[in-house]
Design an enzyme around this catalytic site. Structure first.
Site, short mmCIF file in Angstrom:
data_model
loop_
_atom_site.label_atom_id
_atom_site.label_comp_id
_atom_site.label_asym_id
_atom_site.label_seq_id
_atom_site.Cartn_x
_atom_site.Cartn_y
_atom_site.Cartn_z
N LYS A 23 -56.98 -23.70 -34.24
CA LYS A 23 -56.12 -22.51 -34.22
C LYS A 23 -54.72 -22.81 -34.75
O LYS A 23 -54.06 -23.74 -34.29
CB LYS A 23 -56.04 -21.97 -32.79
N ASN A 66 -56.96 -25.97 -29.95
CA ASN A 66 -57.80 -24.82 -29.62
C ASN A 66 -58.73 -24.66 -30.83
O ASN A 66 -58.30 -24.25 -31.90
CB ASN A 66 -56.90 -23.59 -29.41
N ASN A 124 -59.39 -14.11 -26.28
CA ASN A 124 -59.14 -13.85 -24.85
C ASN A 124 -57.84 -13.07 -24.82
O ASN A 124 -56.77 -13.66 -25.01
CB ASN A 124 -58.87 -15.15 -24.09
N CYS A 136 -58.49 -15.80 -32.10
CA CYS A 136 -57.70 -14.85 -31.32
C CYS A 136 -56.43 -14.37 -32.01
O CYS A 136 -56.48 -13.53 -32.88
CB CYS A 136 -57.39 -15.43 -29.94
N GLU A 163 -63.42 -17.39 -28.00
CA GLU A 163 -62.43 -18.49 -27.89
C GLU A 163 -62.57 -19.13 -26.51
O GLU A 163 -62.82 -18.43 -25.52
CB GLU A 163 -61.03 -17.86 -28.02
N GLU A 169 -50.17 -21.63 -24.42
CA GLU A 169 -50.91 -22.27 -25.53
C GLU A 169 -50.04 -23.28 -26.27
O GLU A 169 -50.52 -24.31 -26.73
CB GLU A 169 -51.47 -21.22 -26.49
N1 CDT Z 1 -55.63 -16.12 -26.79
C1 CDT Z 1 -54.73 -15.42 -27.51
O1 CDT Z 1 -54.33 -15.84 -28.59
N2 CDT Z 1 -54.30 -14.28 -26.97
C2 CDT Z 1 -53.25 -13.50 -27.55
C3 CDT Z 1 -52.48 -12.85 -26.45
C4 CDT Z 1 -51.08 -12.98 -26.75
S1 CDT Z 1 -50.09 -12.71 -25.36
C5 CDT Z 1 -49.00 -14.03 -25.42
C6 CDT Z 1 -53.70 -12.45 -28.54
O2 CDT Z 1 -53.05 -12.32 -29.58
O3 CDT Z 1 -54.64 -11.71 -28.27
#
Ligand code: CDT
Length: 321
Positions: A124, A107, A198, A173, A47, A143
């Protein structure tokens, strides 16, 4: 003839705020070169693979973050990726921040055929975090501020992959934690789910304790369950390491339709992991325990579409004697 394709997760080490697109793209091209040397047919990048994970930084005026967005794909800066695909005969999946010509921000991820043509685009759907600066959090996760909810659903397409054809789909993600996303693709007979992520090594919400070792566990649990319950392969590729002072946990994996991990990254750097995936292995689950046509009961699933948040159940009360 078995339909075997060699898939790779091309994990990235951290991308610092100051790192230019040219440097990042050169790293990605080196991974594609290594993939070619190892007989890989499809490479999955993470991502937001072209920049630091910028939603951790608050900007009052979101236009100030526009330099993190791609305004065209390919562009002068990203065209070396498309050239490498053609040179090596490799398809690739890329996550990036997209700003459309009419000003929408998403995204996004794409799957690019070895000819350099974009086969499939996904935006996304499940955007985690918050829209406004949150003083309680240890690190921001904005986000919801920088991106709109994706407007393409969860599309699956049958496309040439390596020497065969496969039903491919994508998620990004946080989507991997939502069984609805997997099932919508399972209902389209997806065979390969490509996804980048990420994810911070620590819970930054600052609203309760989450044991550190569970962060990776929950990520793997979600991907393994999604693959098993929808009889598909999953390539889950991370960014890992300390990015702008903030740790991302890496641990990229490739998973088979039994939910088993076939390959796993062991570093927090640029690292290629590969697996030979026999797409016919999707048939067992699809025709037996998860034969949807035979066993699903949509008439009992009404709440899934009718409701967003959960509701308290009615309280039991003893019947009057
Ligand atoms: N990038 C991403 O979606 N990361 C989220 C972290 C969430 S913390 C607010 C994940 O679900 O891995």
């Amino acid at each position: 003839m078995p339909r075997i394709v060699t898939l790779a997760a091309a994990q990235l080490g951290p991308i610092q705020k100051a790192e230019g697109r040219d440097v990042v793209v050169a790293r990605l091209v080196r991974l594609m070169e290594r993939a070619h040397q190892r007989g890989v047919e499809v490479v999955v990048f993470p991502e937001l693979a072209l920049t630091t994970f910028f939603p951790r930084w608050y900007e009052e005026d979101i236009a100030k973050a526009d330099h993190y967005f791609e305004h065209a794909m390919p562009s002068n800066e990203t065209s070396p990726l498309f050239e490498a695909a053609r040179r090596y005969g490799i398809g690739f999946h890329l996550g990036y921040a997209e700003k459309t010509q009419d000003g929408h921000r998403y995204n996004t991820s794409i799957y690019v055929h070895p000819s350099g043509e974009v086969v499939l685009k996904y935006r996304k759907v499940h955007l985690p975090g918050h829209r406004e600066f949150d003083p309680v959090r240890k690190v921001q996760h904005l986000e919801k501020r920088y991106f709109e909810v994706g407007d393409l659903g969860f599309p699956v397409i049958r496309a040439p992959v390596g020497g065969t054809e496969a039903n491919i789909g994508m998620m990004i993600c946080n989507d991997r934690r939502w069984p609805e996303a997997w099932r919508v693709m399972g209902l389209q007979q997806v065979e390969i789910v490509m996804l980048g992520y990420n994810t911070p090594s620590l819970n930054m919400d600052n609203r309760g304790f989450e044991a550190h070792h569970l962060r990776v566990e929950h990520s793997h649990l979600s991907v393994r369950a999604g693959c098993y319950q929808n009889a598909c392969f999953g390539v889950a590729t991370a960014k890992g390491g300390t990015e702008d002072g903030h740790e991302l946990f890496g641990h990229s994996i490739i998973v088979n339709p039994q939910g088993e991990i076939m390959a796993q990254a062991t570093s927090w750097s640029d690292e290629l992991i590969t697996a030979d995936c026999n797409l016919d292995d999707c048939n067992l689950g699809r025709t037996t325990i998860f034969n949807f046509a035979a066993h699903r009961r949509p008439e009992a699933y009404g709440r899934i579409l009718a409701q967003t948040g959960s509701e308290a159940p009615p309280a039991w009360s003893p019947t009057a004697r």
